[in-house]
Design an enzyme around this catalytic site. Structure first.
Site, PDB file in Angstrom:
ATOM      1  N   ASP A   5       0.663  -1.164   0.216  1.00  0.00           N
ATOM      2  CA  ASP A   5      -0.043  -0.232   0.224  1.00  0.00           C
ATOM      3  C   ASP A   5       1.332   1.529   0.368  1.00  0.00           C
ATOM      4  OD1 ASP A   5      -3.073   1.181   0.298  1.00  0.00           O
ATOM      5  OD2 ASP A   5      -1.620   1.643   2.544  1.00  0.00           O
ATOM      6  N   GLU A  40      -1.643  -5.387  -3.914  1.00  0.00           N
ATOM      7  CA  GLU A  40      -0.754  -3.991  -3.680  1.00  0.00           C
ATOM      8  C   GLU A  40       0.728  -5.051  -2.550  1.00  0.00           C
ATOM      9  OE1 GLU A  40      -3.519  -0.823  -1.735  1.00  0.00           O
ATOM     10  OE2 GLU A  40      -2.800  -2.588  -0.244  1.00  0.00           O
TER      11      GLU A  40
END
EC number: 3.1.26.3
Length: 228
Positions: free
Chosen positions: A49, A121
């Site tokens: 992320d 991610e």
């Protein structure tokens, strides 16, 4: 540990061959099947992320050197949101190689937005750990593709645009009414109607309430701005 034929093909689609394939295996392992000896992808998702956010922010600054923060922020939000990450995951066939429990597979885990976004991610983090920031950036920007060029238009919030349209004509802000909700509790499908004070309305359906409201606003905005 060798990644297997499916993950081998996935690496070709991804455009990155892992020197440490255990990173890729961890990235595609859902928490539902993770164990003490087989880590799931949550730690990689946490790192990914942050890596994805930095790459996107840097790319937007490079693409438009004169854009203000107020201009860049909605573009950034559009590119890093879960729905966009899930779309990109779907384009590279990530769902097909996810390691899920039977229960997750039965309830549509391979297509679930949150599951795909988290795994995407995690894969970005795995590339970063395997080959560094430059490799992660190259792979991500290749997957983002034309989105980087079109995000300025896509980033316009239809709910804000519809509200501005209504207020510009002295009308009350639009309302968003949940007309129906169907499907299982863990994966509901919403039907939302955007309504103006003069009675005009439009509906949209989807699994993410905020995005359904935007879709309904966009549909209604298209109605009211059409030339008569």
């Amino acid at each position: 540990m060798k990644p297997g034929r499916e993950l081998d093909a996935f690496q070709s689609r991804l455009g990155h061959r892992f020197r440490s394939p255990e990173l890729l295996i961890e990235a595609v392992t859902h928490p539902s099947v993770g164990t003490a000896v087989r880590p799931n992808n949550q730690r990689l998702e946490f790192l990914g992320d942050r890596v994805l956010n930095l790459i996107v922010a840097e790319a937007l600054l490079e693409a438009d050197p004169t854009a203000s923060e107020g201009v860049l922020a909605p573009r950034y939000n559009m590119l890093v949101r879960k729905e966009t990450c899930a779309e990109m995951a779907d384009e590279i066939g990530l769902g097909a190689v996810l390691r899920l429990s039977p229960g997750e597979m039965k309830t549509g885990g391979r297509r679930r937005v949150a599951t795909l976004a988290d795994a995407f991610e995690a894969v970005i983090a795995a590339i970063y750990l395997d080959a560094g920031y430059g490799a992660a950036k190259a792979v991500l920007l290749k997957i983002i593709g034309d989105r980087a060029a079109t995000v300025a238009e896509d980033a316009k919030d239809p709910k804000s645009a519809l509200q501005e349209w209504a207020q510009g004509r002295g009308e009350a802000p639009p309302d968003y009414v949940e007309i129906a909700r169907k499907g299982p509790p863990h994966a509901p499908v919403f039907t939302i109607e955007a309504r103006l004070a003069d009675g005009r309305a439009a509906r949209a359906e989807g699994t993410v309430k905020r995005e359904v409201e935007k879709a309904a606003a966009k549909a209604l905005l298209g109605q009211v701005t059409q030339p008569r």
